[in-house]
Write a protein that holds these residues in place. Structure first.
Motif, PDB file in Angstrom:
ATOM      1  N   ALA A  28      14.763  15.982 -83.594  1.00 17.21           N
ATOM      2  CA  ALA A  28      13.675  16.959 -83.704  1.00 17.21           C
ATOM      3  C   ALA A  28      14.195  18.298 -84.203  1.00 17.21           C
ATOM      4  O   ALA A  28      13.575  18.950 -85.063  1.00 17.21           O
ATOM      5  CB  ALA A  28      12.968  17.129 -82.357  1.00 17.21           C
ATOM      6  N   GLU A  29      15.351  18.719 -83.701  1.00 21.26           N
ATOM      7  CA  GLU A  29      15.947  19.984 -84.143  1.00 21.26           C
ATOM      8  C   GLU A  29      16.403  19.890 -85.597  1.00 21.26           C
ATOM      9  O   GLU A  29      16.355  20.875 -86.338  1.00 21.26           O
ATOM     10  CB  GLU A  29      17.129  20.348 -83.248  1.00 21.26           C
ATOM     11  N   CYS A  30      16.846  18.701 -86.001  1.00 21.15           N
ATOM     12  CA  CYS A  30      17.233  18.510 -87.401  1.00 21.15           C
ATOM     13  C   CYS A  30      16.033  18.746 -88.318  1.00 21.15           C
ATOM     14  O   CYS A  30      16.148  19.403 -89.348  1.00 21.15           O
ATOM     15  CB  CYS A  30      17.766  17.090 -87.605  1.00 21.15           C
ATOM     16  N   VAL A  31      14.887  18.204 -87.914  1.00 16.58           N
ATOM     17  CA  VAL A  31      13.671  18.374 -88.715  1.00 16.58           C
ATOM     18  C   VAL A  31      13.245  19.843 -88.732  1.00 16.58           C
ATOM     19  O   VAL A  31      12.868  20.383 -89.786  1.00 16.58           O
ATOM     20  CB  VAL A  31      12.533  17.490 -88.169  1.00 16.58           C
ATOM     21  N   LYS A  32      13.311  20.507 -87.577  1.00 19.92           N
ATOM     22  CA  LYS A  32      12.940  21.926 -87.511  1.00 19.92           C
ATOM     23  C   LYS A  32      13.853  22.779 -88.389  1.00 19.92           C
ATOM     24  O   LYS A  32      13.423  23.813 -88.932  1.00 19.92           O
ATOM     25  CB  LYS A  32      13.001  22.414 -86.067  1.00 19.92           C
ATOM     26  N   SER A  33      15.095  22.362 -88.522  1.00 19.96           N
ATOM     27  CA  SER A  33      16.058  23.157 -89.286  1.00 19.96           C
ATOM     28  C   SER A  33      15.745  23.185 -90.783  1.00 19.96           C
ATOM     29  O   SER A  33      16.330  23.976 -91.522  1.00 19.96           O
ATOM     30  CB  SER A  33      17.477  22.622 -89.077  1.00 19.96           C
ATOM     31  N   VAL A  34      14.835  22.322 -91.222  1.00 17.99           N
ATOM     32  CA  VAL A  34      14.412  22.332 -92.626  1.00 17.99           C
ATOM     33  C   VAL A  34      13.865  23.705 -93.004  1.00 17.99           C
ATOM     34  O   VAL A  34      14.006  24.152 -94.152  1.00 17.99           O
ATOM     35  CB  VAL A  34      13.345  21.243 -92.876  1.00 17.99           C
ATOM     36  N   PHE A  35      13.269  24.382 -92.031  1.00 21.34           N
ATOM     37  CA  PHE A  35      12.607  25.665 -92.293  1.00 21.34           C
ATOM     38  C   PHE A  35      13.470  26.855 -91.867  1.00 21.34           C
ATOM     39  O   PHE A  35      12.969  27.959 -91.687  1.00 21.34           O
ATOM     40  CB  PHE A  35      11.260  25.702 -91.565  1.00 21.34           C
ATOM     41  N   THR A  36      14.769  26.624 -91.691  1.00 21.17           N
ATOM     42  CA  THR A  36      15.701  27.704 -91.367  1.00 21.17           C
ATOM     43  C   THR A  36      16.767  27.794 -92.451  1.00 21.17           C
ATOM     44  O   THR A  36      16.877  26.910 -93.306  1.00 21.17           O
ATOM     45  CB  THR A  36      16.359  27.478 -89.998  1.00 21.17           C
ATOM     46  N   LEU A  37      17.565  28.857 -92.388  1.00 19.45           N
ATOM     47  CA  LEU A  37      18.592  29.089 -93.404  1.00 19.45           C
ATOM     48  C   LEU A  37      19.949  28.634 -92.876  1.00 19.45           C
ATOM     49  O   LEU A  37      20.415  29.093 -91.836  1.00 19.45           O
ATOM     50  CB  LEU A  37      18.638  30.579 -93.761  1.00 19.45           C
ATOM     51  N   HIS A  38      20.576  27.711 -93.605  1.00 22.73           N
ATOM     52  CA  HIS A  38      21.895  27.186 -93.220  1.00 22.73           C
ATOM     53  C   HIS A  38      22.549  26.608 -94.472  1.00 22.73           C
ATOM     54  O   HIS A  38      21.998  26.737 -95.589  1.00 22.73           O
ATOM     55  CB  HIS A  38      21.757  26.121 -92.121  1.00 22.73           C
ATOM     56  N   THR A  40      13.141   6.719-108.348  1.00 23.70           N
ATOM     57  CA  THR A  40      13.624   8.103-108.416  1.00 23.70           C
ATOM     58  C   THR A  40      13.118   8.904-107.225  1.00 23.70           C
ATOM     59  O   THR A  40      13.857   9.709-106.633  1.00 23.70           O
ATOM     60  CB  THR A  40      13.181   8.767-109.733  1.00 23.70           C
ATOM     61  N   PHE A  41      11.857   8.693-106.860  1.00 24.09           N
ATOM     62  CA  PHE A  41      11.300   9.324-105.654  1.00 24.09           C
ATOM     63  C   PHE A  41      12.112   8.928-104.427  1.00 24.09           C
ATOM     64  O   PHE A  41      12.476   9.780-103.608  1.00 24.09           O
ATOM     65  CB  PHE A  41       9.839   8.914-105.471  1.00 24.09           C
ATOM     66  N   ALA A  42      12.415   7.640-104.297  1.00 22.91           N
ATOM     67  CA  ALA A  42      13.193   7.158-103.153  1.00 22.91           C
ATOM     68  C   ALA A  42      14.584   7.795-103.125  1.00 22.91           C
ATOM     69  O   ALA A  42      15.095   8.162-102.064  1.00 22.91           O
ATOM     70  CB  ALA A  42      13.309   5.639-103.203  1.00 22.91           C
ATOM     71  N   CYS A  43      15.182   7.935-104.307  1.00 23.19           N
ATOM     72  CA  CYS A  43      16.513   8.549-104.399  1.00 23.19           C
ATOM     73  C   CYS A  43      16.495   9.982-103.878  1.00 23.19           C
ATOM     74  O   CYS A  43      17.335  10.369-103.062  1.00 23.19           O
ATOM     75  CB  CYS A  43      16.988   8.510-105.849  1.00 23.19           C
ATOM     76  N   PHE A  44      15.519  10.771-104.329  1.00 19.05           N
ATOM     77  CA  PHE A  44      15.429  12.160-103.876  1.00 19.05           C
ATOM     78  C   PHE A  44      15.091  12.244-102.384  1.00 19.05           C
ATOM     79  O   PHE A  44      15.593  13.125-101.671  1.00 19.05           O
ATOM     80  CB  PHE A  44      14.382  12.919-104.693  1.00 19.05           C
ATOM     81  N   MET A  45      14.263  11.329-101.897  1.00 20.91           N
ATOM     82  CA  MET A  45      13.900  11.358-100.479  1.00 20.91           C
ATOM     83  C   MET A  45      15.081  10.985 -99.589  1.00 20.91           C
ATOM     84  O   MET A  45      15.319  11.619 -98.564  1.00 20.91           O
ATOM     85  CB  MET A  45      12.720  10.421-100.209  1.00 20.91           C
ATOM     86  N   PHE A  46      15.839   9.958 -99.969  1.00 20.79           N
ATOM     87  CA  PHE A  46      17.001   9.582 -99.160  1.00 20.79           C
ATOM     88  C   PHE A  46      18.070  10.662 -99.188  1.00 20.79           C
ATOM     89  O   PHE A  46      18.771  10.874 -98.194  1.00 20.79           O
ATOM     90  CB  PHE A  46      17.574   8.240 -99.642  1.00 20.79           C
ATOM     91  N   SER A  47      18.192  11.358-100.322  1.00 19.31           N
ATOM     92  CA  SER A  47      19.117  12.499-100.385  1.00 19.31           C
ATOM     93  C   SER A  47      18.628  13.619 -99.469  1.00 19.31           C
ATOM     94  O   SER A  47      19.429  14.283 -98.802  1.00 19.31           O
ATOM     95  CB  SER A  47      19.238  13.003-101.818  1.00 19.31           C
ATOM     96  N   THR A  48      17.322  13.817 -99.428  1.00 15.15           N
ATOM     97  CA  THR A  48      16.743  14.815 -98.522  1.00 15.15           C
ATOM     98  C   THR A  48      17.030  14.449 -97.075  1.00 15.15           C
ATOM     99  O   THR A  48      17.461  15.293 -96.275  1.00 15.15           O
ATOM    100  CB  THR A  48      15.216  14.915 -98.734  1.00 15.15           C
ATOM    101  N   PHE A  49      16.805  13.191 -96.719  1.00 14.29           N
ATOM    102  CA  PHE A  49      17.071  12.732 -95.351  1.00 14.29           C
ATOM    103  C   PHE A  49      18.545  12.891 -94.988  1.00 14.29           C
ATOM    104  O   PHE A  49      18.876  13.269 -93.861  1.00 14.29           O
ATOM    105  CB  PHE A  49      16.663  11.264 -95.192  1.00 14.29           C
ATOM    106  N   TYR A  50      19.412  12.611 -95.945  1.00 10.55           N
ATOM    107  CA  TYR A  50      20.847  12.752 -95.694  1.00 10.55           C
ATOM    108  C   TYR A  50      21.196  14.192 -95.326  1.00 10.55           C
ATOM    109  O   TYR A  50      21.910  14.438 -94.342  1.00 10.55           O
ATOM    110  CB  TYR A  50      21.639  12.310 -96.921  1.00 10.55           C
TER     111      TYR A  50
END
Length: 281
Positions: A70-80, A128-138
């Protein structure tokens, strides 16, 4: 006698000072030990792993996301140090969705395209969508734990292999349109090659064989160029302006892809400014 007494006094004072410093030292040691024993073993390992991946980025790690999705997901909207990676991949994933909608829109040029032409293009956009999404998840979840880092890295790298495969499917489909038998052979060979490489990804990742992984991906990517020259050969090298135009953009695709690979492997520009790009790279 006086010298001996002074020496004894100094020795006693040293012992007193040593006793006074011991509680602090022990407390600090205990705190460090407690941190290592509770919840921070995995985190320490993941930080070491991230530093090994890029030793020039020394801060900006998301320590609070350890063992907490959950914190990983929240960190999407923070600066790191993964913010730019997350959003650059996520926005391009959204752009692929937009192109997919446009491709199947009744008002688009592609609406009049033959079924298999549209199918191949749709396949490319989806992969290509899947590639960008899995990179995002990573990049979102790699700070969770070492196991999450490895799992999502495997998915990320495998999706890159599948995306390269889809690029070459498109190239070979249109390049070999006049030679259906050759096209089938190229596609069959490409599918086998893709399955072998994707199946090998977990072993390459866990074994740290980065150079071998890069070589296999380059080898698969270059098959598109091979099919282009084979097409030219079958036409007895009679190139018109369309052939030259196609070759130019295909060549530029390889140039920019290669440039991106070099930048990634060289860890540029952070290699010249250690610790200065920990937020943006």
């Amino acid at each position: 006698m006086a010298s001996s007494q002074a020496s004894n006094n100094d020795h006693q004072n040293g012992k007193v000072r040593h006793r006074k410093e011991d509680p602090t030292s022990k407390a600090a040691s205990k705190k460090k030990s407690d941190g290592d024993e509770h919840n921070h073993d995995d985190h320490s390992d993941i930080v070491k792993l991230l530093l090994k991946d890029n030793p020039f980025i020394t801060s900006g790690f998301r320590r609070h996301t350890e063992e907490n999705y959950a914190e990983c997901v929240k960190s999407v909207f923070t600066l790191h140090n993964d913010t730019l990676n997350i959003w650059s991949h996520l926005l391009f994933a959204f752009y692929m969705v937009y192109l997919l909608i446009q491709t199947h829109s009744p008002d688009s040029i592609s609406s009049q395209a033959p079924y298999w032409d549209k199918f191949v293009l749709t396949l490319f956009l989806c992969f290509t969508f899947a590639c960008f999404m899995f990179s995002t998840f990573y990049h979102i979840f790699r700070s969770h734990s070492v196991e999450a880092y490895r799992t999502f890295l495997i998915l990320d790298v495998a999706s890159i292999g599948v995306q390269i495969f889809s690029c070459n499917v498109v190239i070979m489909y249109f390049e070999m349109a006049c030679f259906p038998e050759l096209r089938f052979k190229y596609h069959a060979t490409l599918v086998i090659l893709m399955l072998i490489i994707v199946a090998a990804v977990p072993f390459l990742i866990r074994g740290g064989r980065t150079s071998m992984r890069t070589f296999l991906f380059i080898f698969m990517a270059m098959s598109g160029m091979v099919s282009h020259f084979h097409h030219a050969y079958e036409r007895q090298w009679k190139w018109d302006h369309v052939e030259y135009h196609t070759f130019f953009w295909l060549f530029m695709t390889y140039v920019f892809s290669g440039l991106g690979l070099v930048i990634r492997r060289a860890q540029f520009p952070e290699c010249f400014f250690k610790g200065k790009f920990h937020i943006f790279f």
